[in-house]
Design a protein around this motif. Structure first.
Motif, PDB file in Angstrom:
ATOM      1  N   GLY A   1       0.841  -1.377   0.090  1.00 42.38           N
ATOM      2  CA  GLY A   1      -0.350   0.249   0.357  1.00 42.38           C
ATOM      3  C   GLY A   1       0.590   1.225  -0.135  1.00 42.38           C
ATOM      4  O   GLY A   1       0.302   2.184  -0.218  1.00 42.38           O
TER       5      GLY A   1
ATOM      6  N   SER B   1       0.166   3.002  -3.028  1.00 44.49           N
ATOM      7  CA  SER B   1      -1.224   3.003  -3.813  1.00 44.49           C
ATOM      8  C   SER B   1      -2.079   3.880  -3.044  1.00 44.49           C
ATOM      9  O   SER B   1      -1.780   4.884  -1.960  1.00 44.49           O
ATOM     10  CB  SER B   1      -2.082   1.593  -3.451  1.00 44.49           C
ATOM     11  OG  SER B   1      -2.095   1.404  -1.727  1.00 44.49           O
TER      12      SER B   1
ATOM     13  N   THR C   1     -10.938   0.116   3.793  1.00 45.92           N
ATOM     14  CA  THR C   1      -9.853   0.891   3.112  1.00 45.92           C
ATOM     15  C   THR C   1     -10.443   2.480   2.783  1.00 45.92           C
ATOM     16  O   THR C   1     -11.733   2.656   1.843  1.00 45.92           O
ATOM     17  CB  THR C   1      -9.241   0.751   1.809  1.00 45.92           C
ATOM     18  OG1 THR C   1      -8.978  -0.886   2.130  1.00 45.92           O
ATOM     19  CG2 THR C   1      -8.782   1.640   0.829  1.00 45.92           C
TER      20      THR C   1
ATOM     21  N   SER D   1       3.057  -2.970  -6.773  1.00 41.91           N
ATOM     22  CA  SER D   1       1.521  -3.730  -7.158  1.00 41.91           C
ATOM     23  C   SER D   1       0.637  -2.200  -6.743  1.00 41.91           C
ATOM     24  O   SER D   1      -0.085  -1.601  -7.382  1.00 41.91           O
ATOM     25  CB  SER D   1       1.439  -4.581  -5.681  1.00 41.91           C
ATOM     26  OG  SER D   1       1.882  -5.512  -6.144  1.00 41.91           O
TER      27      SER D   1
ATOM     28  N   MET E   1      -2.081  -0.088  -9.001  1.00 48.78           N
ATOM     29  CA  MET E   1      -2.918   0.350  -8.753  1.00 48.78           C
ATOM     30  C   MET E   1      -3.744   1.013  -9.234  1.00 48.78           C
ATOM     31  O   MET E   1      -4.351   1.662  -9.706  1.00 48.78           O
ATOM     32  CB  MET E   1      -3.511  -0.211  -7.062  1.00 48.78           C
ATOM     33  CG  MET E   1      -3.367  -2.189  -6.539  1.00 48.78           C
ATOM     34  SD  MET E   1      -4.092  -1.772  -5.053  1.00 48.78           S
ATOM     35  CE  MET E   1      -1.994  -1.665  -4.561  1.00 48.78           C
TER      36      MET E   1
ATOM     37  N   SER F   1      -8.327  -2.233  -7.188  1.00 49.72           N
ATOM     38  CA  SER F   1      -7.025  -2.343  -6.374  1.00 49.72           C
ATOM     39  C   SER F   1      -7.198  -4.045  -7.626  1.00 49.72           C
ATOM     40  O   SER F   1      -6.537  -5.031  -7.130  1.00 49.72           O
ATOM     41  CB  SER F   1      -7.598  -2.535  -5.163  1.00 49.72           C
ATOM     42  OG  SER F   1      -8.727  -3.433  -5.331  1.00 49.72           O
TER      43      SER F   1
ATOM     44  N   SER G   1      -4.968  -8.121  -6.287  1.00 46.93           N
ATOM     45  CA  SER G   1      -6.327  -8.045  -5.140  1.00 46.93           C
ATOM     46  C   SER G   1      -7.113  -9.403  -5.646  1.00 46.93           C
ATOM     47  O   SER G   1      -7.686  -8.926  -6.597  1.00 46.93           O
ATOM     48  CB  SER G   1      -6.813  -7.221  -4.347  1.00 46.93           C
ATOM     49  OG  SER G   1      -7.810  -7.278  -3.070  1.00 46.93           O
TER      50      SER G   1
END
Length: 462
Positions: A141, A144, A157, A249, A253, A259, A263
């Motif tokens: 994260g 992100s 979130t 990652s 995103m 996501s 995910s």
């Protein structure tokens, strides 16, 4: 085409990031914090935000770098190092109200996952950018958008922009507590079945794969996961791949504005437990990545069970029988409200009913799955790991590898397979099995004496 690596791959991904403009990644890059801040936020003051542990890990070099770059600073805000800082909204409010009156002042957090999310949301609620100095390879994260924050014991979130800049010094990250590295590995390994879930949605025309975004995550993934023993031992070179994979990652995103690249069904296990409040009152709190790791084993076990049944099995499914047994929207709503606590159920009803197909719509979906299944199998087999391999890797890195190790008994774990399908609209293996009328059957098989969880009913005795 040769896949870029390291800083080249990060530089490529920054070109399509919506919020993050610069990342300093590598050895001995703490000194770049000041110049990076000055470029991103010219004329702005800085407030360094850390806790006692993260400031000890990297605080003084960052403060010195900011001063050397001529950045005017206000007094740092340091949360206590113990007890472990909790990702609670009350801490967001504390920080937000501290920085609110500080005009023209930007947060530079020195943080792993929790404090990064607190700084991200506090800044976002004031419509201010921020930057972060990473102190562990513990989450995907960092780069992100959104922050996982608990309010009134309920963790979701919450929307806010990603950081404008990141500094990731591999020496600092490699020296982080081993539990933080292990949780980062658990978060990253779920990208394996998440990729298979995206392939499934792609082949069914539900959510097409963006090849560029796919490559940002899946390209470096296997290398990043390749040496859990060295990662768990704190080897800086091995951890660099893990750190890069988690940063990529987050950038993926941003590029996808979703996501989905990072995910799948495995994350939905973790989301159920987080929304139920499981482990939030532990010291330290049970981390997201440790829950995700267990969800990854569960997801891979479901994939393996259905793949092992062969193409003929899926082709032989009687659509008329499945349609006859399908539940109405009213029955789905009742099942959701029975399975989930009220504050989860209210939103989950919309997701579960929205995915529920009956009659001709279900018959068409079954026909589509049957037609697409050979291609799905062809594409996902090279991607997936067996549940045994995932468990072995998690054990090697020092992460939990059985639900009992995170305080989830087997009855609750079994029930989570059903709950996880209810809570998100995202199409995964859970939904394909539901559409085929097989979810209960597959779960029964996995928990039978010969199934994966039947063979592993308890944590191994070391």
């Amino acid at each position: 085409m040769t896949q870029p690596s390291g800083t080249d791959l990060i530089t490529q991904a920054l070109a399509t990031a919506t919020d993050t403009k610069e990342i300093a990644f590598g050895h001995d890059v703490l000194g770049q914090a000041g110049p990076l801040f000055a470029r991103l936020f010219p004329g702005k003051r800085v407030i360094v935000v850390a806790d006692g542990n993260t400031f000890a890990a990297a605080g003084q070099p960052v403060v010195d770098s900011l001063a050397a770059a001529g950045v005017e600073a206000v007094e740092p805000y340091i949360f206590p190092g113990t007890p472990t800082l909790y990702a609670g909204y009350e801490n967001v409010e504390i920080l937000r109200e501290h920085i609110r009156p500080l005009e023209d002042t930007i947060v530079c957090s020195i943080a792993s996952g929790t404090l990064n999310d607190i700084a991200k949301l506090a800044s976002g609620e004031l419509e201010r950018p921020y930057m972060n100095v990473c102190t562990a390879a513990s989450v995907d994260g960092y780069a992100s958008f959104g922050a996982s924050i608990s309010k009134d014991g309920f963790k979701i979130t919450r929307n806010c922009p990603a950081p404008a800049g990141l500094v990731a010094d591999l020496g600092v990250i490699a020296a982080a507590p081993k539990r933080l590295t292990a949780t980062g590995y658990g978060d990253l390994i779920e990208k394996v079945p998440a990729g298979a879930d995206w392939v499934l949605a792609d082949e069914l025309g539900i959510e097409p794969i963006d090849d560029y975004v796919w490559g940002l995550v899946q390209g470096p993934l296997r290398d990043a996961l390749s040496d859990p023993e060295r990662i768990g031992a704190g080897d800086a070179e091995a951890i660099s791949g893990l750190a890069e994979g988690n940063i990529m990652s987050g950038l993926a995103m941003q590029a996808a504005q979703s996501s989905r690249p990072a995910s799948g069904a495995g994350h939905q296990f973790s989301h159920v437990w987080e929304m139920e409040g499981h482990g939030l009152d532990w010291e330290p709190p049970l981390s997201h990545g440790m829950k995700v790791g267990i969800g990854t084993i569960a997801s891979c076990a479901m994939w393996q069970e259905i793949l092992d049944r062969g193409l003929d099995f899926v082709e032989s499914i009687d659509a008329d029988d499945v349609v006859a047994r399908a539940r109405t929207d009213e029955q789905i709503e009742a099942a959701v409200r029975e399975a989930l606590i009220p504050r989860i159920a209210q939103e989950a009803v919309g997701h579960a009913v929205g995915k529920n197909l009956t009659g001709d719509a279900l018959r068409e979906r079954i026909a589509l799955i049957k037609k697409a299944w050979p291609r799905v199998v062809e594409r996902v087999r090279p991607l997936l790991m067996t549940p045994e391999e995932v468990a072995d890797r998690l054990k090697a890195v020092g992460a939990p590898y059985h639900p009992e190790m995170i305080g989830i008994d087997m009855d609750r774990f079994r029930a989570t397979h059903v709950k996880a399908q209810m809570i998100r609209p995202r199409y995964t293996i859970l939904d394909a099995l539901t559409d085929l009328g097989l979810l209960d059957d597959v779960v029964d098989a996995l928990f039978s004496a010969d199934g994966y969880w039947g063979r592993h009913p308890h944590k191994e005795q070391d």
